[in-house]
Design a protein around this motif. Structure first.
Motif, PDB file in Angstrom:
ATOM      1  N   PRO A  47       0.813  -1.218   0.000  1.00  0.00           N
ATOM      2  CA  PRO A  47       0.000   0.000   0.000  1.00  0.00           C
ATOM      3  C   PRO A  47       0.848   1.271   0.000  1.00  0.00           C
ATOM      4  O   PRO A  47       1.986   1.252   0.477  1.00  0.00           O
ATOM      5  CB  PRO A  47      -0.794  -0.114   1.302  1.00  0.00           C
ATOM      6  N   ASP A  48       0.290   2.363  -0.526  1.00  0.00           N
ATOM      7  CA  ASP A  48       1.012   3.625  -0.543  1.00  0.00           C
ATOM      8  C   ASP A  48       0.794   4.368   0.779  1.00  0.00           C
ATOM      9  O   ASP A  48       0.088   3.892   1.678  1.00  0.00           O
ATOM     10  CB  ASP A  48       0.604   4.470  -1.747  1.00  0.00           C
ATOM     11  N   VAL A  49       1.396   5.550   0.892  1.00  0.00           N
ATOM     12  CA  VAL A  49       1.342   6.291   2.159  1.00  0.00           C
ATOM     13  C   VAL A  49      -0.091   6.688   2.529  1.00  0.00           C
ATOM     14  O   VAL A  49      -0.504   6.488   3.691  1.00  0.00           O
ATOM     15  CB  VAL A  49       2.275   7.521   2.110  1.00  0.00           C
ATOM     16  N   PRO A  50      -0.897   7.245   1.607  1.00  0.00           N
ATOM     17  CA  PRO A  50      -2.280   7.574   1.990  1.00  0.00           C
ATOM     18  C   PRO A  50      -3.053   6.355   2.495  1.00  0.00           C
ATOM     19  O   PRO A  50      -3.819   6.455   3.464  1.00  0.00           O
ATOM     20  CB  PRO A  50      -2.888   8.122   0.692  1.00  0.00           C
ATOM     21  N   ALA A  59      -8.140   1.686  12.107  1.00  0.00           N
ATOM     22  CA  ALA A  59      -7.868   0.843  13.277  1.00  0.00           C
ATOM     23  C   ALA A  59      -8.175   1.569  14.584  1.00  0.00           C
ATOM     24  O   ALA A  59      -7.990   0.999  15.665  1.00  0.00           O
ATOM     25  CB  ALA A  59      -6.406   0.401  13.254  1.00  0.00           C
ATOM     26  N   GLY A  60      -8.619   2.821  14.476  1.00  0.00           N
ATOM     27  CA  GLY A  60      -9.002   3.571  15.666  1.00  0.00           C
ATOM     28  C   GLY A  60      -7.908   4.430  16.257  1.00  0.00           C
ATOM     29  O   GLY A  60      -8.057   4.942  17.373  1.00  0.00           O
ATOM     30  N   ALA A  61      -6.827   4.619  15.530  1.00  0.00           N
ATOM     31  CA  ALA A  61      -5.728   5.440  16.056  1.00  0.00           C
ATOM     32  C   ALA A  61      -6.130   6.905  16.100  1.00  0.00           C
ATOM     33  O   ALA A  61      -6.793   7.406  15.188  1.00  0.00           O
ATOM     34  CB  ALA A  61      -4.488   5.276  15.188  1.00  0.00           C
ATOM     35  N   SER A  62      -5.730   7.584  17.147  1.00  0.00           N
ATOM     36  CA  SER A  62      -5.892   9.037  17.220  1.00  0.00           C
ATOM     37  C   SER A  62      -4.568   9.752  16.953  1.00  0.00           C
ATOM     38  O   SER A  62      -4.542  10.958  16.730  1.00  0.00           O
ATOM     39  CB  SER A  62      -6.431   9.443  18.594  1.00  0.00           C
ATOM     40  N   ARG A  63      -3.493   8.971  16.971  1.00  0.00           N
ATOM     41  CA  ARG A  63      -2.165   9.535  16.687  1.00  0.00           C
ATOM     42  C   ARG A  63      -1.369   8.546  15.856  1.00  0.00           C
ATOM     43  O   ARG A  63      -1.369   7.344  16.133  1.00  0.00           O
ATOM     44  CB  ARG A  63      -1.416   9.818  17.991  1.00  0.00           C
ATOM     45  N   VAL A  64      -0.679   9.069  14.835  1.00  0.00           N
ATOM     46  CA  VAL A  64       0.200   8.266  13.994  1.00  0.00           C
ATOM     47  C   VAL A  64       1.607   8.841  14.058  1.00  0.00           C
ATOM     48  O   VAL A  64       1.799  10.055  13.918  1.00  0.00           O
ATOM     49  CB  VAL A  64      -0.281   8.247  12.526  1.00  0.00           C
ATOM     50  N   ILE A  65       2.578   7.965  14.294  1.00  0.00           N
ATOM     51  CA  ILE A  65       3.992   8.356  14.200  1.00  0.00           C
ATOM     52  C   ILE A  65       4.491   7.786  12.880  1.00  0.00           C
ATOM     53  O   ILE A  65       4.649   6.571  12.732  1.00  0.00           O
ATOM     54  CB  ILE A  65       4.805   7.809  15.383  1.00  0.00           C
ATOM     55  N   ALA A  66       4.680   8.666  11.915  1.00  0.00           N
ATOM     56  CA  ALA A  66       5.111   8.247  10.586  1.00  0.00           C
ATOM     57  C   ALA A  66       6.628   8.286  10.527  1.00  0.00           C
ATOM     58  O   ALA A  66       7.241   9.332  10.744  1.00  0.00           O
ATOM     59  CB  ALA A  66       4.529   9.177   9.517  1.00  0.00           C
ATOM     60  N   LEU A  67       7.232   7.133  10.247  1.00  0.00           N
ATOM     61  CA  LEU A  67       8.690   7.031  10.273  1.00  0.00           C
ATOM     62  C   LEU A  67       9.202   6.579   8.904  1.00  0.00           C
ATOM     63  O   LEU A  67       8.886   5.472   8.457  1.00  0.00           O
ATOM     64  CB  LEU A  67       9.137   6.039  11.341  1.00  0.00           C
ATOM     65  N   PRO A  68      10.001   7.405   8.227  1.00  0.00           N
ATOM     66  CA  PRO A  68      10.552   6.993   6.935  1.00  0.00           C
ATOM     67  C   PRO A  68      11.758   6.072   7.128  1.00  0.00           C
ATOM     68  O   PRO A  68      12.768   6.475   7.701  1.00  0.00           O
ATOM     69  CB  PRO A  68      10.985   8.329   6.302  1.00  0.00           C
ATOM     70  N   LEU A  69      11.640   4.837   6.670  1.00  0.00           N
ATOM     71  CA  LEU A  69      12.763   3.904   6.761  1.00  0.00           C
ATOM     72  C   LEU A  69      13.641   4.140   5.535  1.00  0.00           C
ATOM     73  O   LEU A  69      13.684   3.346   4.594  1.00  0.00           O
ATOM     74  CB  LEU A  69      12.272   2.463   6.831  1.00  0.00           C
ATOM     75  N   ILE A  70      14.312   5.268   5.571  1.00  0.00           N
ATOM     76  CA  ILE A  70      15.154   5.740   4.469  1.00  0.00           C
ATOM     77  C   ILE A  70      16.455   6.230   5.082  1.00  0.00           C
ATOM     78  O   ILE A  70      16.454   6.832   6.160  1.00  0.00           O
ATOM     79  CB  ILE A  70      14.444   6.857   3.682  1.00  0.00           C
ATOM     80  N   LEU A  71      17.568   5.984   4.401  1.00  0.00           N
ATOM     81  CA  LEU A  71      18.863   6.333   4.988  1.00  0.00           C
ATOM     82  C   LEU A  71      19.155   7.825   4.898  1.00  0.00           C
ATOM     83  O   LEU A  71      19.092   8.539   5.883  1.00  0.00           O
ATOM     84  CB  LEU A  71      19.969   5.496   4.340  1.00  0.00           C
ATOM     85  N   LEU A  84       2.671  14.312   1.401  1.00  0.00           N
ATOM     86  CA  LEU A  84       1.663  13.252   1.528  1.00  0.00           C
ATOM     87  C   LEU A  84       1.014  13.275   2.908  1.00  0.00           C
ATOM     88  O   LEU A  84      -0.201  13.077   3.038  1.00  0.00           O
ATOM     89  CB  LEU A  84       2.302  11.889   1.272  1.00  0.00           C
ATOM     90  N   LEU A  85       1.813  13.526   3.937  1.00  0.00           N
ATOM     91  CA  LEU A  85       1.262  13.575   5.292  1.00  0.00           C
ATOM     92  C   LEU A  85       0.375  14.808   5.486  1.00  0.00           C
ATOM     93  O   LEU A  85      -0.639  14.747   6.204  1.00  0.00           O
ATOM     94  CB  LEU A  85       2.391  13.548   6.317  1.00  0.00           C
ATOM     95  N   ASP A  86       0.722  15.928   4.848  1.00  0.00           N
ATOM     96  CA  ASP A  86      -0.132  17.120   4.918  1.00  0.00           C
ATOM     97  C   ASP A  86      -1.502  16.829   4.310  1.00  0.00           C
ATOM     98  O   ASP A  86      -2.539  17.224   4.862  1.00  0.00           O
ATOM     99  CB  ASP A  86       0.530  18.291   4.194  1.00  0.00           C
ATOM    100  N   HIS A  87      -1.511  16.166   3.159  1.00  0.00           N
ATOM    101  CA  HIS A  87      -2.788  15.797   2.543  1.00  0.00           C
ATOM    102  C   HIS A  87      -3.566  14.833   3.444  1.00  0.00           C
ATOM    103  O   HIS A  87      -4.804  14.928   3.549  1.00  0.00           O
ATOM    104  CB  HIS A  87      -2.553  15.161   1.171  1.00  0.00           C
ATOM    105  N   ALA A  88      -2.858  13.918   4.092  1.00  0.00           N
ATOM    106  CA  ALA A  88      -3.523  12.965   4.983  1.00  0.00           C
ATOM    107  C   ALA A  88      -4.164  13.681   6.169  1.00  0.00           C
ATOM    108  O   ALA A  88      -5.245  13.288   6.639  1.00  0.00           O
ATOM    109  CB  ALA A  88      -2.518  11.921   5.468  1.00  0.00           C
ATOM    110  N   ARG A  89      -3.518  14.726   6.665  1.00  0.00           N
ATOM    111  CA  ARG A  89      -4.096  15.493   7.778  1.00  0.00           C
ATOM    112  C   ARG A  89      -5.416  16.141   7.367  1.00  0.00           C
ATOM    113  O   ARG A  89      -6.347  16.251   8.179  1.00  0.00           O
ATOM    114  CB  ARG A  89      -3.101  16.549   8.256  1.00  0.00           C
ATOM    115  N   LEU A  90      -5.501  16.584   6.121  1.00  0.00           N
ATOM    116  CA  LEU A  90      -6.746  17.178   5.634  1.00  0.00           C
ATOM    117  C   LEU A  90      -7.848  16.131   5.498  1.00  0.00           C
ATOM    118  O   LEU A  90      -9.025  16.405   5.778  1.00  0.00           O
ATOM    119  CB  LEU A  90      -6.509  17.868   4.286  1.00  0.00           C
TER     120      LEU A  90
END
Length: 298
Positions: A47-50, A59-71, A84-90
């Motif tokens: 799946p993609d980020v959105p 799943a009922g989360a009220s908070r998401v900690i988004a962590l990029p597994l990128i070096l 992408l996260l800004d759009h998700a907040r909207l």
């Protein structure tokens, strides 16, 4: 507060690389039952980020900690994922989304690089016993030189290979890591190269190591998982070996094979959960463009 960690992988056209990311995420979850994990990909896989954020919300989360597994932090980390996260907040106004730091310059990544180099130099696989917390000894050049004289490392060259980026800040971070790797290992030289986008490329890094008199070369990929690029570089190293038969060459495994990466990711999650995740933006070309676009100075 119900929380989810959204672990964001880069994604690959090679399904083996995607499976490696998902297997790694399972290892993180097993070691870190404190928070539930969801996984997603930035590109090239689903799946993609959105969709990943939506799964956390469903799943009922009220908070998401988004962590990029990128070096290394370049456009993916600095621009694309934040957008992408800004759009998700909207789309999910009741959901709090905190953005964690990428993996790259964590102090223990150097331990992983050292272990991967040593395993390849010995001709073995990934280390069974990783360096423990606090095992790093930055600036231990004298001790490293003494050990190198006994192990033959002083005639070995490491070629540290990154993906390459159009962001000079990200490329510069690899050179910083190369310097610390040289001080820790006591090898003759650590040459830097990239698999694409910028130079020097792998053939240049290997040839420079040979020209400097290395008796053997160990290529250490600054990559997390296997994939199209890493497999291509492995084949290229075979061609380079055929051109330099008198200098044995090996390629170390990607960092995702090292058990110590799990602890680094957990540390990054805890850092973000505490609101202490800060990016290095002083030399970021994207930041400079954004500032000019908004009428500011640099």
């Amino acid at each position: 507060m119900s929380e989810r960690v959204l672990l964001i992988g880069h994604g690959s056209r090679d399904d083996e690389g995607n499976r490696a990311f998902l297997a790694f995420a399972r290892r993180v979850q097993a070691a870190y039952p404190k928070r539930r994990l969801e996984t997603c990909f930035l590109e090239l896989a689903e799946p993609d980020v959105p969709t990943g954020v939506a799964a956390c919300a469903e799943a009922g989360a009220s908070r998401v900690i988004a962590l990029p597994l990128i070096l290394l932090a370049a456009s993916h980390v600095k621009l694309e994922i934040p957008e992408l996260l800004d759009h998700a907040r909207l789309r999910h106004p009741g959901l709090s989304i905190d953005y964690g730091r990428n993996v790259g310059m964590h102090e223990r990544v150097l331990d992983l690089l050292v272990d991967q180099y040593q395993a390849a130099a010995r001709g073995t696989g990934s280390p069974a016993t990783p360096s423990g917390p606090g095992a790093s000894t930055f600036g231990a050049t004298a001790a490293a030189r003494a050990e190198a004289a006994q192990t033959g490392a002083e005639s070995t060259a490491i070629v540290l290979m990154g993906r390459g980026s159009s962001d000079p800040d990200a490329n510069g971070d690899l050179y910083k890591m190369a310097r610390m790797l040289w001080e820790r290992t006591g090898v003759a030289t650590v040459e830097v190269c990239f698999s694409g986008i910028t130079g020097p490329r792998l053939p240049e890094g290997v040839r420079r190591a040979v020209q400097l008199g290395a008796a053997r070369v160990v290529v250490v990929p600054y990559f997390l998982f296997t994939g199209v690029l890493l497999k291509r570089m492995a084949r290229l190293l075979e061609d380079l070996q055929a051109q330099h038969l008198g200098v044995p060459m090996r390629m170390a495994g990607p960092l995702g094979e090292h058990p110590g990466l799990v602890d680094i990711v957990i540390d990054r999650v805890e850092e973000a959960a505490a609101g202490a995740a800060h990016m290095n933006c002083g030399f970021c070309t994207y930041r400079r463009h954004a500032v000019h676009a908004h009428g500011g100075g640099v």
